[in-house]
Design a protein around this motif. Structure first.
Motif, short mmCIF file in Angstrom:
data_model
loop_
_atom_site.label_atom_id
_atom_site.label_comp_id
_atom_site.label_asym_id
_atom_site.label_seq_id
_atom_site.Cartn_x
_atom_site.Cartn_y
_atom_site.Cartn_z
N HIS A 164 -3.26 5.43 -0.22
CA HIS A 164 -4.11 4.19 0.49
C HIS A 164 -4.27 4.58 1.87
CE1 HIS A 164 -5.82 0.34 -0.28
NE2 HIS A 164 -6.75 0.95 0.44
N ILE A 165 -3.00 4.69 2.71
CA ILE A 165 -3.12 4.92 4.13
C ILE A 165 -3.79 6.08 4.45
CG2 ILE A 165 -1.69 5.31 5.98
CD1 ILE A 165 0.60 3.57 4.31
N ASN A 223 -4.52 -1.81 7.89
CA ASN A 223 -5.73 -1.75 7.65
C ASN A 223 -6.17 -1.71 6.18
OD1 ASN A 223 -8.83 -1.49 7.46
ND2 ASN A 223 -8.75 -0.16 9.24
N ALA A 224 -5.32 -1.12 5.56
CA ALA A 224 -5.44 -0.75 4.07
C ALA A 224 -4.95 -2.00 3.34
CB ALA A 224 -4.32 0.37 3.50
N LYS A 225 -3.97 -2.71 3.72
CA LYS A 225 -3.71 -4.05 3.27
C LYS A 225 -4.84 -4.98 3.16
CE LYS A 225 1.28 -3.83 3.71
NZ LYS A 225 2.51 -4.49 4.54
N GLU A 268 -6.33 7.42 3.14
CA GLU A 268 -7.73 7.09 2.93
C GLU A 268 -8.17 6.54 4.23
OE1 GLU A 268 -10.01 8.48 0.64
OE2 GLU A 268 -8.37 9.42 -0.01
N VAL A 269 -7.41 5.49 4.56
CA VAL A 269 -7.96 4.88 5.94
C VAL A 269 -7.88 5.59 7.13
CG1 VAL A 269 -7.37 3.07 7.64
CG2 VAL A 269 -7.01 2.70 4.96
N ALA A 304 -3.00 1.81 10.32
CA ALA A 304 -3.73 2.08 9.14
C ALA A 304 -3.19 1.40 8.04
CB ALA A 304 -3.46 3.62 8.85
N ALA A 305 -1.67 1.19 7.49
CA ALA A 305 -1.22 0.51 6.74
C ALA A 305 -1.76 -0.77 6.59
CB ALA A 305 0.11 0.59 6.82
N VAL A 319 0.85 -1.19 -0.20
CA VAL A 319 -0.09 -0.04 0.00
C VAL A 319 0.66 1.17 0.00
CG1 VAL A 319 -2.05 -0.95 1.08
CG2 VAL A 319 -0.29 -0.14 2.60
N GLN A 375 -7.94 -4.42 3.71
CA GLN A 375 -8.90 -3.86 2.58
C GLN A 375 -8.75 -4.69 1.12
OE1 GLN A 375 -9.39 0.13 2.63
NE2 GLN A 375 -10.20 0.24 4.64
#
Length: 698
Positions: free
Chosen positions: A104-105, A157-159, A107-108, A154-155, A100, A161
């Motif tokens: 992307h991070i 969480n992004a992964k 956005e989370v 957050a990183a 990510v 997603q």
């Protein structure tokens, strides 16, 4: 002097002996406490990835401090589950090459209201400004350092997603599957059958050994995996007051009714003190003599102790009732008067608008639109009061709509002021309109209750020191006797009930009816604790628990005793099926039915989606065989869920083809919606997870 002289002469030998003893003590302590043992510095590992104790401890501490009311064990279990999930998912991300970027991070992070809606990071238009966000942390390096962990989350969480999207994309439904679903629901079969149910064979005619259950579990090993566990039986000797203690409290409370004479040391004279009946300052008297402080609130009849509600509610002002026992207290109550309409019951219809405090609005509207709608509904309610419930159900913007707007009973000051003033300022049956910070309320005052104010002296019934000593001595004696003798026999001789054995795992905390007792579970798993060991535990506000380790189960297959209730019926039915099949001889259904003293039964319009047979239940194998049976043939015996069957198919109806099967595809898609929720359990099945938490006293 002679003794001292001898000590001096042998001082070197004495020093060597003392030194040797100290060394032996240190070495023994190292071995017993893990200095040279296999105790890990890590709290566990997942597929070879270690979880350090220090990191784990900090996370557990943070969860404990989060204000969620968790115990240390509950917090440790939550953090452990999170660590396992993160480790398993991270490994999957790495395998798939999921990466990510900053956008992307971001956005989370923006999705978190504490960040995305934080005024510090908003521009003049009220929108999240990435530049302001970055500038803030550039200007506040200390905050930036603290924020790094949040960025890591957050990183991750992004992964997840991306990973979740991949899983959902991989679980798709084809047109062919939709067509198959259509056939399952609409194709029908008519057939005759003969059934001999398993219940016709006595359970006593088929025996299942422990070895057979073990063999079955080994063949289905994944279903019967078990963690290390202990079986503990126990007795509870409650720390409760004796009848003599209760009588003593009753005597003490009863003595407060009338005046009493006490010696005044200051004046060297006897003073006559008024009793509760004649006390002029009831509040002061209650606070001086009660274990519970004076409560000035008015209480409705329904909220008084049920057994004494009638007497307490109907006391004349100044009249005293008691002593009476309520919830382990001996009480005296004096009436301080009654208040009419102290509690009220009302229903409402809430019409909110943009800017009010109601979070879940059914539709967006301005204040003027909300007022117009409220006035319209008010007119309808006043014209037809019986329609109020339906008006609330169909129109109200808060959760009370599901109860027809009913808010139940409440006291003065519990509702916002305009609402409160309307309800308590109007008679039952009054319907009106008020505005609050939540919006416009059409209110219906549905009931009012009188309430009484009581001055109550309440003294707790507690075990006296003498009683507590007896309980302690009884508990210690039982522990000693049970350690040396048979636990059950000792309990029986002492007229103490042995509670059913409880099975616990290493990180369990709950212990039967006495709640969370981590200390007992931890003791049961200590290396020094063996089968048959007994120990006493003092449990605050409960009493003494004397526990015995009844059995130890190592990790591996589920214990036979645990598996038997679910496995035994399966194996018994298999043996019963063989007995039944041996009797199901004949070339026609009538002949087979006659040989088994039963009858031929019809099954009409049965589908594979609902393969239910009359008076039997779901039998997929039987119905599936009927669909596939060709010609005028009688099937071989079929082992079903409830018995053994033979069938003869009469007709099969195949539904006409459709132009498309979109509706059936949609049904299957909805069934697959929870696929992502099965990821972690699936990954755990094949994972190598080592849990060392118990070594760190969690």
């Amino acid at each position: 002097m002679a003794v001292l002289q001898k000590i001096r002469q042998r001082s070197l030998l004495l020093i060597l002996v003392i030194g040797f003893c100290l060394l032996a003590f240190i070495i023994g302590d190292l071995f017993s406490n893990g200095g040279f043992a296999s105790t890990s510095k890590d709290v566990g590992s997942i597929n070879g990835k270690d979880i350090s104790f220090e990191d784990f401890r900090i996370k557990v501490s943070n969860v404990e401090k989060s204000g969620q009311g968790m115990s240390a064990t509950q917090a440790a279990n939550r953090v452990w589950d999170q660590e396992v999930s993160i480790a398993l998912l991270t490994a999957e991300f790495d395998k798939l090459g999921i990466r990510v970027g900053e956008s992307h991070i971001m956005e989370v992070l923006k999705a978190d209201q504490n960040i995305g809606q934080n005024p510090t990071f908003l521009n003049a238009a009220g929108k999240f400004d990435v530049a302001k966000f970055k500038e803030f942390f550039k200007s506040n390096p200390e905050q930036a350092q603290n924020f790094k962990e949040r960025e890591k989350d957050a990183a991750l969480n992004a992964k997840y997603q991306i990973y979740n999207t991949l899983v959902k994309s991989g679980v798709y439904t084809t047109e062919s599957e939709g067509k198959f679903k259509y056939g399952m629901e609409t194709n029908k079969v008519n057939f005759d059958y003969v059934s001999v149910l398993f219940s016709t064979v006595k359970d006593s005619d088929v025996k299942i050994s422990d070895e057979e259950i073990t063999t079955y579990m080994k063949a289905n090993e994944k279903k019967f995996k078990a963690e290390e566990s202990r079986e503990i039986e126990y007795v509870l000797i409650e720390d409760k007051a004796s009848p003599e203690d209760e009588n003593e409290v009753k005597t003490s409370v009863n003595a407060l009714l009338s005046g009493r004479i006490v010696y005044n040391q200051a004046t060297s004279k006897n003073d006559t003190l008024p009793g509760f009946k004649g006390a002029s300052n009831n509040i002061e008297f209650v606070n001086a003599n009660s274990d519970k402080p004076y409560d000035s609130s008015y209480v409705a009849k329904k909220d008084l102790p049920a057994q004494f509600a009638e007497q307490l509610f109907n006391l004349a002002p100044g009249e005293v009732f008691g002593p009476y026992t309520n919830n382990n207290y001996v009480c005296l109550s004096k009436s301080m008067g009654r208040k009419s309409g102290a509690n009220a019951k009302a229903s409402h219809v809430l019409i909110s608008y943009e800017g009010t405090q109601v979070p879940n609005k059914k539709e967006k509207r301005t204040k003027a639109e909300a007022k117009a709608k409220a006035e319209m509904l008010l007119a309808q309610a006043q014209a037809n009061p019986s329609s109020f419930m339906m008006l609330a159900l169909m129109n109200s913007d808060d959760s009370s709509s599901q109860q027809g707007g009913d808010l139940g009973y409440f006291g003065q000051g519990q509702m916002v002021k305009p609402f409160n003033d309307f309800v308590f300022g109007n008679p039952v049956g009054k319907i009106g309109l008020v505005e609050t910070d939540f919006g416009f309320h059409i209110i219906n005052v549905t009931d009012k209750q009188d309430a009484v104010r009581l001055a109550t002296i309440a003294q707790k019934i507690e075990p006296s020191e003498a009683t507590s000593d007896k309980i302690y001595n009884k508990s210690v004696k039982f522990e000693m006797d049970a350690t040396e003798g048979n636990f059950e026999k000792v309990a029986k001789a002492a007229a103490i009930t042995v509670n059913p054995a409880i099975k616990v795992k290493v990180m369990d905390e709950s212990f039967g009816s006495i709640g969370n007792q981590r200390q007992i579970v931890r003791w049961a798993f200590e290396k020094e604790t063996n089968v048959g060991d007994v120990k006493r535990f003092e449990v605050a506000n409960v009493g003494n628990v004397i526990a015995k380790v009844k059995a130890v189960f190592e990790a591996g297959l589920t214990p036979v005793s645990d598996a038997r209730p679910s496995v035994e019926p399966i194996l018994k039915n298999k043996k019963k099926a063989e007995k039944i099949k041996a009797k199901m001889t004949g070339t026609t259904l009538d002949a087979i039915a006659k040989a088994n003293a039963t009858t031929v039964q019809p099954a009409v319009d049965v589908t594979m989606e609902n393969p239910s047979l009359p008076n039997v239940g779901q039998e997929q194998k039987v119905v599936g065989t009927a669909f596939g049976l060709k010609g005028d043939k009688v099937s071989a015996p079929i082992e079903g869920n409830a018995g053994v069957y033979v069938v003869k198919t009469k007709t099969v109806f195949t539904a006409p083809a459709l132009k498309n099967y979109a509706d059936y595809v949609a049904k299957l898609k909805s069934q697959n919606a929870s696929a992502s929720g099965r990821i972690i359990p699936a990954l755990k099945v094949d994972a190598k997870i080592e849990d060392n938490r118990a070594q760190f006293n969690y």
